[in-house]
Design a protein around this motif. Structure first.
Motif, PDB file in Angstrom:
ATOM      1  N   PHE A  67       9.928 -12.862 -57.842  1.00 31.15           N
ATOM      2  CA  PHE A  67      10.256 -13.708 -56.661  1.00 31.15           C
ATOM      3  C   PHE A  67       9.023 -14.096 -55.982  1.00 31.15           C
ATOM      4  O   PHE A  67       8.206 -13.093 -55.686  1.00 31.15           O
ATOM      5  N   ARG A  68       8.595 -15.223 -55.850  1.00 29.48           N
ATOM      6  CA  ARG A  68       7.457 -15.950 -55.359  1.00 29.48           C
ATOM      7  C   ARG A  68       7.653 -16.605 -54.191  1.00 29.48           C
ATOM      8  O   ARG A  68       8.348 -16.292 -53.056  1.00 29.48           O
ATOM      9  N   ALA A  69       7.196 -17.967 -54.288  1.00 33.12           N
ATOM     10  CA  ALA A  69       7.304 -18.808 -52.868  1.00 33.12           C
ATOM     11  C   ALA A  69       8.641 -19.278 -52.691  1.00 33.12           C
ATOM     12  O   ALA A  69       9.563 -19.108 -53.627  1.00 33.12           O
ATOM     13  N   THR A  70       8.964 -19.652 -51.501  1.00 35.52           N
ATOM     14  CA  THR A  70      10.274 -20.130 -51.010  1.00 35.52           C
ATOM     15  C   THR A  70      10.004 -21.792 -50.971  1.00 35.52           C
ATOM     16  O   THR A  70       8.970 -21.895 -50.404  1.00 35.52           O
ATOM     17  N   PRO A  71      11.197 -22.574 -51.282  1.00 30.16           N
ATOM     18  CA  PRO A  71      12.393 -22.297 -51.973  1.00 30.16           C
ATOM     19  C   PRO A  71      12.061 -22.179 -53.322  1.00 30.16           C
ATOM     20  O   PRO A  71      11.327 -22.831 -53.968  1.00 30.16           O
ATOM     21  N   SER A  72      12.816 -21.522 -54.006  1.00 25.61           N
ATOM     22  CA  SER A  72      12.709 -21.308 -55.483  1.00 25.61           C
ATOM     23  C   SER A  72      14.359 -21.209 -55.712  1.00 25.61           C
ATOM     24  O   SER A  72      15.230 -20.806 -55.226  1.00 25.61           O
ATOM     25  N   THR A  73      14.645 -21.683 -57.141  1.00 25.66           N
ATOM     26  CA  THR A  73      15.886 -21.933 -57.611  1.00 25.66           C
ATOM     27  C   THR A  73      15.604 -21.080 -59.031  1.00 25.66           C
ATOM     28  O   THR A  73      14.851 -21.405 -59.770  1.00 25.66           O
TER      29      THR A  73
END
Length: 86
Positions: A67-73
């Protein structure tokens, strides 16, 4: 869908996620995952998110799914492997 309630880009991407959900919900199980617990329920209500939203991913999940930056799909297989990420 990894997002943060205080993320400007998440708000800008919201209509895209809603469209994706409406058009693919029969084929995929959608969930939201937010990194901020305190404002999650208010955001879900205010933005009328129709899929389940969970908060505070564990450190092991953050590492396992990168999990990194938002937004991510993410598209994750039933075996738990990341198939696609953007």
């Amino acid at each position: 869908y990894l997002y943060s309630p205080d993320c400007v880009w998440c708000d800008r991407n919201l209509e895209n996620i809603k469209y994706l959900y409406e058009n693919a919900k029969e084929e995929y199980n959608f969930i939201g995952l937010t990194v901020l617990k305190d404002s999650a329920s208010e955001y879900v209500k205010d933005k009328d998110l129709q899929f389940p939203v969970y908060t505070s991913p564990s450190d092991s999940n953050r590492l396992e799914y990168n999990f990194r930056a938002t937004p991510s799909t993410y598209v994750i297989s039933s075996e738990g492997k990341v198939i696609k990420y953007w």
